[in-house]
Structure formats: C-alpha cells, structure tokens
Design a protein around this motif. Structure first.
Motif, PDB file in Angstrom:
ATOM      1  N   GLY A  30       0.808  -1.259  -0.069  1.00 48.76           N
ATOM      2  CA  GLY A  30       0.024   0.083   0.000  1.00 48.76           C
ATOM      3  C   GLY A  30       0.981   1.305   0.077  1.00 48.76           C
ATOM      4  N   THR A  31       2.134   1.260  -0.016  1.00 46.64           N
ATOM      5  CA  THR A  31       3.110   2.273  -0.270  1.00 46.64           C
ATOM      6  C   THR A  31       3.471   2.732  -1.606  1.00 46.64           C
ATOM      7  OG1 THR A  31       4.839   1.040   0.017  1.00 46.64           O
ATOM      8  CG2 THR A  31       3.731   1.929   2.187  1.00 46.64           C
ATOM      9  N   GLY A  32       3.074   2.074  -2.669  1.00 45.59           N
ATOM     10  CA  GLY A  32       3.409   2.370  -4.148  1.00 45.59           C
ATOM     11  C   GLY A  32       2.849   3.678  -4.483  1.00 45.59           C
ATOM     12  N   ARG A  33       3.547   4.163  -5.633  1.00 48.21           N
ATOM     13  CA  ARG A  33       3.097   5.285  -6.106  1.00 48.21           C
ATOM     14  C   ARG A  33       1.585   5.411  -6.571  1.00 48.21           C
ATOM     15  NH1 ARG A  33       4.892   9.602  -9.753  1.00 48.21           N
ATOM     16  NH2 ARG A  33       3.405   9.826 -11.564  1.00 48.21           N
ATOM     17  N   HIS A  34       0.930   4.571  -6.914  1.00 46.12           N
ATOM     18  CA  HIS A  34      -0.432   4.804  -7.280  1.00 46.12           C
ATOM     19  C   HIS A  34      -1.505   4.015  -6.101  1.00 46.12           C
ATOM     20  CE1 HIS A  34       0.592   6.349 -10.953  1.00 46.12           C
ATOM     21  NE2 HIS A  34       1.383   5.226 -11.227  1.00 46.12           N
ATOM     22  N   ALA A  35      -0.862   3.935  -4.747  1.00 45.68           N
ATOM     23  CA  ALA A  35      -1.614   3.109  -3.869  1.00 45.68           C
ATOM     24  C   ALA A  35      -2.443   4.288  -3.095  1.00 45.68           C
ATOM     25  CB  ALA A  35      -0.740   2.521  -2.949  1.00 45.68           C
ATOM     26  N   ALA A  36      -2.255   5.144  -3.064  1.00 45.06           N
ATOM     27  CA  ALA A  36      -3.087   6.023  -2.338  1.00 45.06           C
ATOM     28  C   ALA A  36      -4.253   6.583  -3.041  1.00 45.06           C
ATOM     29  CB  ALA A  36      -2.290   7.739  -1.902  1.00 45.06           C
ATOM     30  N   PRO A  37      -5.528   7.039  -2.490  1.00 46.29           N
ATOM     31  CA  PRO A  37      -6.511   7.423  -3.119  1.00 46.29           C
ATOM     32  C   PRO A  37      -6.273   8.807  -4.069  1.00 46.29           C
ATOM     33  CG  PRO A  37      -6.880   7.897  -0.946  1.00 46.29           C
ATOM     34  CD  PRO A  37      -5.538   7.153  -1.063  1.00 46.29           C
ATOM     35  N   VAL A  38      -7.116   9.113  -4.957  1.00 47.35           N
ATOM     36  CA  VAL A  38      -7.065  10.174  -5.984  1.00 47.35           C
ATOM     37  C   VAL A  38      -7.389  11.397  -5.146  1.00 47.35           C
ATOM     38  CG1 VAL A  38      -7.932  11.268  -7.801  1.00 47.35           C
ATOM     39  CG2 VAL A  38      -7.582   8.671  -7.811  1.00 47.35           C
ATOM     40  N   SER A  39      -6.543  12.501  -5.265  1.00 47.88           N
ATOM     41  CA  SER A  39      -6.853  13.669  -4.568  1.00 47.88           C
ATOM     42  C   SER A  39      -7.159  14.747  -5.810  1.00 47.88           C
ATOM     43  CB  SER A  39      -5.515  13.930  -3.999  1.00 47.88           C
ATOM     44  OG  SER A  39      -5.648  15.388  -3.179  1.00 47.88           O
ATOM     45  N   ILE A  40      -7.907  16.070  -5.329  1.00 50.54           N
ATOM     46  CA  ILE A  40      -7.916  17.039  -6.173  1.00 50.54           C
ATOM     47  C   ILE A  40      -6.928  18.011  -6.092  1.00 50.54           C
ATOM     48  CG2 ILE A  40     -10.578  17.041  -6.073  1.00 50.54           C
ATOM     49  CD1 ILE A  40     -10.591  19.486  -4.205  1.00 50.54           C
ATOM     50  N   THR A  41      -5.891  17.731  -5.264  1.00 54.81           N
ATOM     51  CA  THR A  41      -4.981  18.643  -5.208  1.00 54.81           C
ATOM     52  C   THR A  41      -3.163  17.782  -5.083  1.00 54.81           C
ATOM     53  OG1 THR A  41      -4.806  18.319  -2.489  1.00 54.81           O
ATOM     54  CG2 THR A  41      -5.942  20.198  -3.568  1.00 54.81           C
ATOM     55  N   GLN A  42      -2.157  18.586  -5.094  1.00 52.59           N
ATOM     56  CA  GLN A  42      -0.916  17.871  -5.266  1.00 52.59           C
ATOM     57  C   GLN A  42      -0.182  18.333  -3.994  1.00 52.59           C
ATOM     58  OE1 GLN A  42       0.268  15.719  -7.504  1.00 52.59           O
ATOM     59  NE2 GLN A  42      -1.687  15.484  -8.395  1.00 52.59           N
ATOM     60  N   ASP A  43       0.336  17.623  -3.513  1.00 48.44           N
ATOM     61  CA  ASP A  43       1.239  18.260  -2.138  1.00 48.44           C
ATOM     62  C   ASP A  43       0.358  18.945  -1.231  1.00 48.44           C
ATOM     63  OD1 ASP A  43       3.386  16.813  -3.140  1.00 48.44           O
ATOM     64  OD2 ASP A  43       3.951  18.523  -4.624  1.00 48.44           O
TER      65      ASP A  43
END
Length: 182
Positions: free
Chosen positions: A51-64
């Motif tokens: 669950g730590t891979g680049r695409h493992a997190a949910p989609v977000s409307i913001t960056q950083d």
C-alpha cells in the motif's frame, strides 16, 4: 472481508487478496466490492511495503500542500433550470447557458425533473465566441436517468474557454437543473 491472522501483535497489513492474489493497492478496488468479492488481508507484526506504491493512495484534487479549488457552477440565470435546486423544472428544447464572463467549462451536470420520464434523453452542448456561429462540444443520445431528481455529470472534451454556451435538446425535455462547472 477476512483477516484470519489479525490480533494484538499482527496489526499491519502485509498484503491483500480480492479473489485474486497480489493486489498491491491501498484501497479495495470499487468494482470488486460491488461485485461481492471476498477481500482477504494478510496481517503481520511489522509494517510492510504493501500500500505504499506510487498509485496506492486514493485520488486527490490537489498535489502536495496545494489548497483545494473545487469547480463551481458559473451559470447566472433566473429560475429553472439555473436556480441551484431540483425543486422546479422547465420544459425546453434549447436553452442558452448564461455565463457572466468567459468560462472554461470542464464538466456539466443535468438533473432530471420530479418525473424522470420527462428528462431529456439526447442533447448537444454547444459553444460560441460571438453568439452567431455555434460549435458542438458534447453530443449525447440514448441517455436515461435512474430516478426522479437524479443529477448526472458529463465531461466536456476538449475543454476550452468560451463566451457563450447553449444546450440544444433532441425534442422537448424537462430538466430541473443545468450546471456548467468551471
């Protein structure tokens, strides 16, 4: 969901199996959950890389650390279908979508009336720079609304910045609300 080795010492997810091995995602795939598949969590005593891979997190409307800037309805008309409620509706065949300034529309929404049988099933979203020559942005046919007062979103591809927009229905329809989000 199953986690047979979960316990006081085994609190860290080591892997996930959703009726297939080696799912390396932080979230259970939505389609799998809707299809009633079984999710089995392999638990262990130490943190893992699952669950730590680049695409493992949910989609977000913001960056950083960006502050979110969600899209808002840019239509400024009076009465149905511009008044931000689905409580009333209007029978139309074509309707100009009043924007105050040039707007870069990305999605737009249509909300069916309190009688979804009266909802439009086909339409064309058009744009114009001066209000005389119109070009198609989006064309839909065979659309339906599953329930009364349902809001459906549609994407404008490619998006652009225009002075005028209009919605031309295939025949008469009764939308409760139209939103142009920018």
């Amino acid at each position: 969901m199953k986690a047979p080795r979960n316990g006081a010492k085994n609190v860290y997810v080591q892997g996930l199996e959703v009726n297939r091995p080696d799912v390396d995602e932080g979230l259970t795939p939505p389609l799998a959950a809707r299809q009633g598949r079984c999710a089995g969590f392999d638990m262990g005593p130490r943190p893992s890389s699952w669950g730590t891979g680049r695409h493992a997190a949910p989609v977000s409307i913001t960056q950083d650390d960006e502050v979110p800037a969600p899209r808002a309805d840019v239509l400024h008309g009076e009465g149905a279908p511009f008044h931000d409620t689905s409580a009333t509706d209007a029978a139309v065949t074509s309707v100009e979508l009043p924007v105050a300034d040039r707007a870069r529309a990305v999605p737009y929404t249509l909300t069916s009336s309190s009688d979804r049988a009266m909802a439009p099933s086909g339409w064309t979203l058009q744009r114009s720079s001066g209000g005389t020559a119109w070009q198609t942005l989006d064309r839909r046919s065979g659309e339906s609304f599953a329930w009364d007062g349902q809001t459906r979103a549609f994407i404008v591809r490619p998006p652009g910045t225009y002075e005028k927009y209009r919605l031309v229905l295939d025949g008469e329809g009764t939308p409760a609300e139209v939103e142009l989000l920018a």
